[in-house]
Design an enzyme around this catalytic site. Sequence first.
Site, PDB file in Angstrom:
ATOM      1  N   PRO A 174      -8.701 -52.755   2.826  1.00 21.75           N
ATOM      2  CA  PRO A 174      -7.925 -51.579   3.250  1.00 21.75           C
ATOM      3  C   PRO A 174      -8.408 -50.295   2.553  1.00 21.75           C
ATOM      4  CG  PRO A 174      -6.454 -53.426   2.855  1.00 21.75           C
ATOM      5  CD  PRO A 174      -7.829 -53.891   2.473  1.00 21.75           C
TER       6      PRO A 174
ATOM      7  N   GLU B 207     -20.797 -52.565  10.392  1.00 25.04           N
ATOM      8  CA  GLU B 207     -22.045 -52.903   9.677  1.00 25.04           C
ATOM      9  C   GLU B 207     -22.618 -51.669   8.958  1.00 25.04           C
ATOM     10  OE1 GLU B 207     -22.645 -56.260  10.710  1.00 25.04           O
ATOM     11  OE2 GLU B 207     -24.741 -56.707  10.203  1.00 25.04           O
TER      12      GLU B 207
END
Length: 384
Positions: A128, A364
Amino acid sequence: MIDFRLTPEQEELVNLARKFAQNEMRPKAAQYDREEKFPRDLLEKAHGLGLLNLRIPPDYGGLGLGCFDECLVVEEFGAACAGMTTTFMSTSLALRPILVGGSEEQKRRWLPGFVERPLIAAFALTEPDSGSDAAGLGCTLRREGDDYLINGTKRFCTNGSQADLITLFATLDRTKRDKAICAIVVEKKKTKGLAVAKDEDKMGIRCSATSELVFEDARVPAANLLGREGEGFKNAMKTLDNTRPWIAAMGVGVTRAAIDHSLDYAMQRRQFGRPLIDFQATQFKLAQMAMEMEAARMMTWKSAWMIDHDLRASKESSIAKAFASDTAMRATTEAVQIHGGYGYIKEYPVEKLMRDAKILQIYEGANEIQRMVIARELMRSRGG
Ligand code: COS
């Protein structure tokens, strides 16, 4: 010596992947997207055809193909459905840390199962409060006897809820940043204290599972640590250098689909008494898309080739990933524009392509991070 021809084996691989992508993936892409249906059936079929986990070395039962071969397959998959491709390829991403940092015994323990059965793996780095800043992890691991106790939350973990095995990155001490990060394999079924909090409701790649995982005193054997304590960050970086080319390949595939659909549409749609393709405005859009796709494919192939030749490809992987995903975003936006109002409705496939393309610029490593890596590598080349 440069040779752009594929070998007969590579041609065969591309044909197999293309047939599977066009006959099995593409017809189901819209439905699975709409229903957020996890493509387990297709994953099993792709595995049965030998199209998954191509880079597992023969010592562990795999084909031992290269990054280049993997990119060829991913372009075909990507042209059919980026959500399904993300699902299939995330196992390959998650197994890479074992190949990068695992001992011989660890490789023998975990890799053959992925060749024998359609098992699923997940790469758990993001949290988070830690995304682009991968060294700022807050998920902790603490040694207790023969185990580590893991506490914390992982977010945006592809395949997380479906995975049999998770390669997890956690820290021994947050203040020590990259120097305290460890990579450890978590076998989901054997791990108490690990819960799937939710799967996200996403804009695109909707059939893939993007999960939040919560670890509460989750006990994992110390024997599952990959490499030594503190080596996890470099393992993650090397893994991402190695896998970014296939995000680029997916961008090329998505762009190719955008061109195909746009060409079909522009040739049959008539306005002002002529097909759209007769207008220079349409032709130039398609030409630009084709030029950028070609450049993106060359960058992808070069970075994959470097990886297959054991050359450090941080800069080239980042260049390919950023350029090809930006290309996919531009091309799919133009595809929607060429389709006009029809491009904006779900009856036509290009609106899904545009939603799917967006994530390629984000996951990514966001494209801003890719530019940071490229700039740092440029400075490094001048001793900076
Ligand atoms: N290969 C090997 N080692 C590498 C490396 C690479 N590609 N990149 C960095 N390292 C090493 C550095 O050499 C340094 O080691 P030393 O201290 O021994 O010299 C160490 O790792 C720390 O590197 P750096 O100082 O560059 O780390 P930063 O905190 O500045 O972060 C970035 C670097 C931004 C590149 C990193 O946080 C990153 O890639 N973020 C994006 C993460 C990401 O892609 N998330 C998506 C997850 S998958 S959905």
